[in-house]
Design a protein around this motif. Structure first.
Motif, mmCIF file in Angstrom:
data_model
loop_
_atom_site.group_PDB
_atom_site.id
_atom_site.type_symbol
_atom_site.label_atom_id
_atom_site.label_comp_id
_atom_site.label_asym_id
_atom_site.label_seq_id
_atom_site.Cartn_x
_atom_site.Cartn_y
_atom_site.Cartn_z
ATOM 1 N N VAL A 34 0.838 -1.196 0.000
ATOM 2 C CA VAL A 34 0.000 0.000 0.000
ATOM 3 C C VAL A 34 0.878 1.253 0.000
ATOM 4 O O VAL A 34 0.686 2.171 -0.798
ATOM 5 N N LEU A 35 1.882 1.262 0.883
ATOM 6 C CA LEU A 35 2.750 2.439 0.969
ATOM 7 C C LEU A 35 3.494 2.672 -0.357
ATOM 8 O O LEU A 35 3.561 3.804 -0.850
ATOM 9 N N LEU A 87 1.646 4.336 -2.940
ATOM 10 C CA LEU A 87 1.453 5.764 -2.727
ATOM 11 C C LEU A 87 2.717 6.594 -2.944
ATOM 12 O O LEU A 87 2.619 7.768 -3.247
ATOM 13 N N ARG A 101 1.622 8.623 4.580
ATOM 14 C CA ARG A 101 1.062 8.195 5.871
ATOM 15 C C ARG A 101 -0.086 9.101 6.294
ATOM 16 O O ARG A 101 -1.097 8.653 6.827
ATOM 17 N N LEU A 107 -3.029 8.091 4.304
ATOM 18 C CA LEU A 107 -3.579 6.816 4.759
ATOM 19 C C LEU A 107 -4.378 7.000 6.046
ATOM 20 O O LEU A 107 -5.416 6.375 6.245
ATOM 21 N N ARG A 108 -3.893 7.882 6.919
ATOM 22 C CA ARG A 108 -4.659 8.153 8.143
ATOM 23 C C ARG A 108 -6.019 8.753 7.785
ATOM 24 O O ARG A 108 -7.041 8.370 8.330
ATOM 25 N N LEU A 133 -6.706 4.098 6.904
ATOM 26 C CA LEU A 133 -5.976 2.897 6.492
ATOM 27 C C LEU A 133 -4.579 2.874 7.088
ATOM 28 O O LEU A 133 -3.689 2.186 6.590
ATOM 29 N N LYS A 140 -2.635 -0.259 7.446
ATOM 30 C CA LYS A 140 -2.521 -1.139 6.281
ATOM 31 C C LYS A 140 -1.324 -0.822 5.398
ATOM 32 O O LYS A 140 -1.220 -1.365 4.297
ATOM 33 N N GLU A 141 -0.424 0.068 5.838
ATOM 34 C CA GLU A 141 0.589 0.534 4.894
ATOM 35 C C GLU A 141 1.496 -0.575 4.376
ATOM 36 O O GLU A 141 2.015 -0.480 3.280
ATOM 37 N N GLN A 170 -11.455 -0.941 0.721
ATOM 38 C CA GLN A 170 -10.119 -0.492 1.153
ATOM 39 C C GLN A 170 -9.235 -0.228 -0.056
ATOM 40 O O GLN A 170 -8.511 0.764 -0.109
ATOM 41 N N VAL A 210 -7.309 3.198 -1.105
ATOM 42 C CA VAL A 210 -5.879 3.299 -1.433
ATOM 43 C C VAL A 210 -5.715 3.973 -2.796
ATOM 44 O O VAL A 210 -4.850 4.829 -2.982
ATOM 45 N N ALA A 245 -6.131 7.579 -2.415
ATOM 46 C CA ALA A 245 -4.933 8.141 -1.766
ATOM 47 C C ALA A 245 -3.764 8.196 -2.741
ATOM 48 O O ALA A 245 -3.003 9.161 -2.761
#
Lengths: 254, 226
Positions: free
Chosen positions: A105-106, A109, A129, A132-133, A137, A140-141, A152, A156, A159
């Motif tokens: 996920v991270l 992004l 981050r 995601l907050r 999420l 879930k990173e 979800q 993402v 985001a």
């Protein structure tokens, strides 16, 4: 200022004319929803505005830069650099999310901000981050897209688009691939973005949502704009028989 | 004293095994990148239109090449590459070079199809998402598409590698030394079936190693699905 200015866009697939001269403007901070029956050309319009399809005719200006125009009946597109700059101003959220499955996920992004925008990894991670907050999420990173629910994944994807800091965000039926009980979480996120005055163009089949969130509603059918105006005008006071028929079919179904 | 017999045969058979490994590595090193180019070449839309007809010269050339490579016996190809230059121009290639050359261009045709199916199996949405984030075409291919292709083509590529180990025996037809050749010679000199059995076991061990290596790769890429 108008972030999108499109004039008389035409697009055919073979002999099928999908867009028959569509014009629209989107000003900064505005939320436009596009509604209409399947096959009316809504998604094609969005894809022409985001360079995923090439229009056959017309004129499109994005964030003040001319993206395409018509010379002696044929579409001319701006040079590669201009088109690239335009794309960086534009984000798109797809119906099927289209997250990169091999990235966490991270990484989904931060990869583009680092590689394309040239932002440092630390800064990109920090911003990711934060996003995601906001999408609820934060935990879930390190997950991979396959480990997330549809709702979800779509958050993402939103985001990921926002991480590139676009000036305008497009949504192509963002809830159509989701179970009914998951659409709420996506609509909530989009509502929050609307409150922050994010400029958005949303193609949707969620009528109640389109009415609530939009400043401007466009009703399309058979490749033309049948009617447009404020949500009140289109949803409550429409005089157009076509719009009435479409809306009444929808209220029967839901 | 079967044990003594086996130890007596081992040096010759191990020499043959080293030859198999050499053929294997050289062919892999050459045919995998070549197969990659074959896949891209066959998918290349470069060309022009005549009426309703698409003319794509590069794609066509690649397809004809693949038809020949996949449509004729590898044994025939080995002989052709070994002996044709001599009949035509009175020059000849070193046996090992001819073997590698034949194997490489033959296997590249098959790898081309495996890689092409992998590339074509990646959904359009991946390209579109990458484009919308500003990735260039090259960045999209190497950063987004290729890693997913690698994961998808690992099982069929593993199979092909195992076939290659066994196909080394075909090099016998042009007298290139390798394991099968060693076993055959030992068989007639010792009037025993034993060399053939040992060679079979060695082939099996080599392929067990290849299979295990591919299992590891698969496991390593198993952290995601899709």
């Amino acid at each position: 200022m108008n972030l999108i200015e499109a004039k008389k866009i035409k697009k055919s697939f073979g002999r099928l004319e999908v867009l028959k001269g569509i014009s629209l403007q989107v000003s900064e901070g505005q939320v436009v929803s596009i509604i209409g029956p399947s096959g009316s050309g809504k998604s094609t319009l969005l894809r022409c505005l985001t360079q995923l399809e090439t229009a056959d005719q017309g004129e499109i200006t994005v964030c003040g830069e001319k993206m395409m125009w018509t010379e002696s009946g044929r579409a001319v597109y701006a040079n590669k650099n201009t088109l690239h700059n335009i794309i960086l101003n534009v984000g798109l959220v797809f119906q099927n999310f289209n997250l990169f499955p091999h990235f966490s996920v991270l990484e989904n992004l931060i990869d583009a901000p680092i590689r394309i925008r040239g932002i440092s990894r630390e800064e990109a991670t920090q911003r990711a981050r934060k996003l995601l907050r906001k999408m609820d999420l934060a935990s879930k990173e390190n997950s991979y897209p396959c480990e997330l629910s549809g709702g979800q994944q779509q958050r993402v994807a939103i985001a990921r688009a926002l991480a590139m800091q676009p000036r305008i965000l497009f949504f192509d039926e963002p809830t159509s691939a989701l179970d009914p009980e998951l659409t709420g979480e996506i609509l909530k996120v989009i509502r929050e973005l609307a409150q922050e005055h994010m400029t958005m163009v949303i193609v949707t089949h969620e009528m109640a949502f389109a009415r609530d969130v939009a400043d401007h509603v466009i009703f399309m059918a058979d490749g033309v704009i049948i009617e447009e105006g404020t949500p009140q005008q289109v949803f409550e006071n429409t005089q157009n028989a076509r719009t009435q028929a479409f809306l009444s079919r929808f209220s029967q179904n839901s | 004293m079967i044990f003594d017999k086996i130890t007596g045969m081992m040096p010759v058979l191990l020499d043959g095994t080293v030859d198999v490994i050499k053929i294997f590595f050289w062919t892999v090193i050459l045919s995998v990148p070549l197969g990659f180019l074959v896949a891209l070449g066959r998918n290349l839309r470069l060309g022009f239109r005549i009426g309703r007809f698409d003319v794509r010269p590069i794609s066509w050339i690649v397809q004809i090449y693949q038809l020949i490579m996949r449509g004729t016996p590898l044994m025939l190809q080995l002989m052709f590459i070994m002996y044709a230059p001599y009949y035509l121009w009175h020059v000849s290639m070193n046996r090992f070079t001819a073997t590698i050359f034949a194997f490489a261009i033959n296997y590249a045709a098959y790898f081309g199809e495996i890689f092409r199916s992998g590339i074509d199996s990646i959904p359009r949405g991946q390209y579109e998402a990458a484009k919308m984030l500003g990735y260039t075409k090259t960045q999209t291919f190497f950063r987004i598409i290729l890693p997913q292709v690698v994961k998808r083509v690992i099982p069929p590529t593993g199979s092909e590698f195992m076939v290659l180990i066994k196909d080394s025996a075909l090099a016998n037809v042009i007298g290139q030394p390798q394991l099968f050749d060693s076993a055959k010679k030992l068989m007639s000199s010792s009037s025993s079936i034993l060399p053939l059995v040992i060679a079979g076991v060695i082939f099996l061990i080599l392929n067990a190693v290849v299979e295990y290596a591919f299992k590891l790769c698969e496991k390593k890429l198993n952290y995601y699905k899709g």
